[in-house]
Enzyme design. Sequence first.
Site, short mmCIF file in Angstrom:
data_model
loop_
_atom_site.label_atom_id
_atom_site.label_comp_id
_atom_site.label_asym_id
_atom_site.label_seq_id
_atom_site.Cartn_x
_atom_site.Cartn_y
_atom_site.Cartn_z
N SER A 225 43.20 49.01 42.23
CA SER A 225 42.37 49.73 42.82
C SER A 225 42.01 51.30 42.09
O SER A 225 41.67 51.43 40.95
CB SER A 225 42.60 49.93 44.39
N HIS B 157 41.09 43.07 45.10
CA HIS B 157 41.19 43.25 46.72
C HIS B 157 41.06 42.08 47.48
O HIS B 157 40.64 42.07 48.67
CB HIS B 157 40.04 44.22 46.95
N GLU C 179 36.83 44.43 38.80
CA GLU C 179 36.67 43.88 40.04
C GLU C 179 36.39 44.95 41.09
O GLU C 179 36.26 46.31 40.48
CB GLU C 179 38.21 43.44 40.59
#
Length: 318
Positions: free
Chosen positions: A110, A291, A225
């Site tokens: 992330s 995620h 992503e």
Amino acid sequence: MKKLTPNAHIRILSPSSSIDHIGGFEANRASKERLEALGFQISFSSHYNEHDMLGSASIESRIADLHEAFLDDSVDVILTTIGGFNCNELLPYLDYELIKKHPKLFCGYSDTTALLNAIYAKTGLKTYMGPAYSSFKMETLQDYQTESWLTALSQTSYDLTPSQEWGSNAWYLPDAELIFHQTEWKVYNHGQAEATALGGNLSTFSLLRGTPYAPQDTDYLLFLEEAEEDDYFDFDRALAALLQAYPEPKAVLIGRFPKECEMTEELLLYILAKYPVLKTIPVIYDMDFAHTQPLFTVTIGATVSVDTKTMTVHVEEN
């Protein structure tokens, strides 16, 4: 850089959101217990309890924790607590020569994307996009996640393979409904490629454009992503900007979208069809990173070979 060995010492630190932001030490004790059960020694950074108005710690504290971890010769692995939103604040203040002289296995996902790619760009050291410390408290689907993490950190040559099933669940809540789906990596465009792995979270990786911390490789492929707060409109415009900054990827590998993004397969294919380059290179989507759960671990800066006909993705660090 030394690979992961039994009884390795793992330092937990929070370069973005603090551990208090995700419930504190006790709420994440299961992660410590799982990692210890695997045989590892766990320690925490000096400022892991610091928590400010933005759910993080000061830049000074986060930099101090990172430098302390790299300088500590007993530390083998640096594992981030979770992601967040402000890793990129740290990039001008890091001592990259110190990091290069004291290499460690560094892993997170992330928002940690900013650090993973910046450290690779500035030092040439390979880094690892994979589970954070808090990811290890997840029960269901943990076997795949842990096995991939152990493999990537301990071996210099490995394959990325699909999980059996996946979910986009609030698994960290004790009463959350858990819904699972059969995993299927899907091909948008077939082909073969071999290039250096860059990327991670698209929104975070985009923050590096135009800075000295963006990787400058000429032969690269992209792992991309999005997080829960970025919907398909965000993905659409961020992808456009990325392909202007990195216009010649050898392949694009896309992680599954969490349900909050409201991305459908129809929308994704419509967005991908805008870009002629994506019709000339291998493009795979709905892969096990980011995620949704579970997630594999992949080496940023490694050479990745992709073959969509055999659906093989092979990683070589040497």
